[in-house]
Scaffold this motif. Structure first.
Motif, short mmCIF file in Angstrom:
data_model
loop_
_atom_site.label_atom_id
_atom_site.label_comp_id
_atom_site.label_asym_id
_atom_site.label_seq_id
_atom_site.Cartn_x
_atom_site.Cartn_y
_atom_site.Cartn_z
N ARG A 1 -2.77 9.01 1.91
CA ARG A 1 -3.63 8.91 0.71
C ARG A 1 -4.34 10.23 0.44
NH1 ARG A 1 -5.65 2.84 1.87
NH2 ARG A 1 -4.14 1.83 0.50
N GLU B 1 -3.75 12.40 -2.94
CA GLU B 1 -4.82 12.65 -3.92
C GLU B 1 -5.14 14.14 -4.04
OE1 GLU B 1 -8.32 10.46 -2.87
OE2 GLU B 1 -8.76 11.72 -1.14
N LEU C 1 1.78 4.38 -2.97
CA LEU C 1 1.66 5.83 -2.73
C LEU C 1 2.98 6.56 -2.95
CD1 LEU C 1 -0.54 5.56 0.46
CD2 LEU C 1 -1.22 6.72 -1.65
N CYS D 1 0.84 -1.21 0.00
CA CYS D 1 0.00 0.00 0.00
C CYS D 1 0.87 1.25 0.00
CB CYS D 1 -0.90 0.04 1.24
SG CYS D 1 -2.17 -1.22 1.29
N GLU E 1 -4.27 6.42 5.55
CA GLU E 1 -5.38 7.24 5.05
C GLU E 1 -4.97 8.71 4.96
OE1 GLU E 1 -8.15 6.59 3.59
OE2 GLU E 1 -8.77 8.70 3.54
#
Ligand SMILES: [Zn+2]
Length: 410
Positions: free
Chosen positions: A108, A112, A54, A50, A105
């Motif tokens: 992320r 984004e 990223l 994960c 999170e």
């Protein structure tokens, strides 16, 4: 400069927590993911994949702790977010993993939104926080902070006789000493409360001011063994009757000190423990926890007075201190930031203490640290029923993100 308020993606957080729970999920929707087990190895692999997706770089230290770093504009000590991915046997889906997935999170959300932080952000997974397979708990953070000796820890064995060092190498996560956590701007650990207070008071956020200090004594009572049928009651020195009196007395006096004081007699051994023999010895533990040292001192006075009590039934009583641990206070400034962030979103919150141990208490010894709690429904933890409302998980991560952004804007 006014910056835009950023929110995390609650649905993605929930899905990710469920995905992590697949590694070791039990029949009753709990998780068994003992440190350095096959389940732990797989969840570590998944966590790393994960992070790599990223664009984060990954380092592993010589205790198996994983550090995934999102580069900052400047190459400075990072903001550290994390906790642990291991669980107890038949544990829950939130303890530890929430603090790690929160970091994921947050990164992320930054990525984004095309936000490159001005200093790096590192997500950390500390090895063997639970101590469920290899004692003691908080093993890796203990070594990093200098509280535990690495050479001693490497030799610890599990119940099958497997040595920690072997398990670490077998997992593929035996890294380099030079990768150890040394310096960071801050360490933030989001964790479930593992107690009933927030749930009972219908609050979403707990700002943890400290991990409470504790003291542990052993009380030994020595009387006389004799025949249970032939010895008249007034000719006995019964160690268990004395223990009963002293426990009642201790409970009465400790209960009058302070409502936040907690105390436990968790172990009692009676000798010879035969139903036809008057007990000649009782040994019991008495531990107490409170944030204020003055209160702990009052507790110790009471315990030390027990041997002189008139309630000893003629037995000899000895009180020995086994060990103690000072309260660890978290960084005031970070606690204030966490509180301001909770207020900004209008989330209900309070300041509280942690009665349980966490990696943050060791990390706080060398990095400015703070912790955030979210409610455990019915106070349940370290069991399959462990549950935190998804909305509360989301709120906790939002508070953490806001706090990170505030730190970055300084
Ligand atoms: Zn935990």
């Amino acid at each position: 400069m006014q910056r835009q308020k950023l929110l995390i993606n609650g649905e993605r957080l929930k899905n990710e927590l469920e995905r992590f729970a697949n590694y070791g999920r039990t029949e009753n929707n709990g998780v068994t993911r003992l440190s350095l087990s096959e389940e732990d190895r797989l969840v570590r692999d998944y966590f790393c994949s994960c992070c790599e997706e990223l664009g984060m770089s990954i380092k592993v230290d010589d205790m198996g702790c994983i550090y995934a770093t999102l580069e900052g504009v400047e190459d400075k000590p990072p903001i550290l977010i994390g906790s642990h991915l291991d669980t107890v046997k038949k544990g829950g889906r939130f303890d530890g993993v929430l603090g790690v997935v929160a970091g994921l999170e947050i990164v992320r959300t930054l990525v984004e939104n095309h936000i490159q932080p001005n200093i790096p952000i590192t997500i950390v997974n500390f090895t063997n926080e639970e101590g469920a397979r290899f004692e003691p708990s908080m093993m890796a953070s203990g070594v990093l902070s200098g509280k535990f000796e690495k050479s001693v820890m490497l030799k610890k064995t599990d119940s099958d006789g497997i040595v920690f060092e072997e398990a670490l190498h077998a997992s593929g996560y035996a890294g380099e000493r030079e990768n150890r956590l040394k310096d960071a701007a801050a360490y933030l650990e989001l964790h479930i409360e593992q107690g009933p207070i927030l749930d009972k008071e219908s609050l979403s956020i707990g700002i943890v001011e400290c991990v409470v200090g504790m003291v542990c004594y052993e009380i030994e009572i020595t009387g006389d063994s004799n025949h249970a049928g032939t010895t008249p009651m007034d000719m006995r020195r019964d160690a268990l009757f004395a223990a009963n009196n002293l426990i009642t007395e201790a409970r009465k006096r400790l209960g009058a000190i302070d409502s936040e004081l907690v105390y436990t007699i968790g172990r009692v051994n009676v000798f010879p423990n035969i139903h036809t023999v008057i007990p000649n010895k009782v040994v019991f533990s008495l531990e107490a926890r409170h944030k204020n040292q003055e209160i702990i001192s009052l507790v110790e006075n009471i315990i030390r007075e027990l041997p002189q009590s008139s309630l000893t039934e003629g037995c000899a009583v000895k009180a020995t201190k086994l060990w103690d641990r000072d309260t660890v206070w978290f960084e005031k400034e970070i606690c204030n930031l966490l509180e301001q962030s909770a207020e900004l979103f209008g989330y209900s919150h309070k300041r509280m203490v942690s009665g349980a141990g966490h990696d943050a208490q060791f990390v706080a010894g060398f990095i400015p640290s703070a912790m955030l709690f979210v409610p455990s429904i019915n106070g349940k933890s370290h069991c399959e029923e462990e549950l935190t409302a998804w909305e509360d998980c989301e709120k906790g991560v939002n508070v953490l993100l806001e706090t990170v952004l505030t730190m970055l804007s300084k």
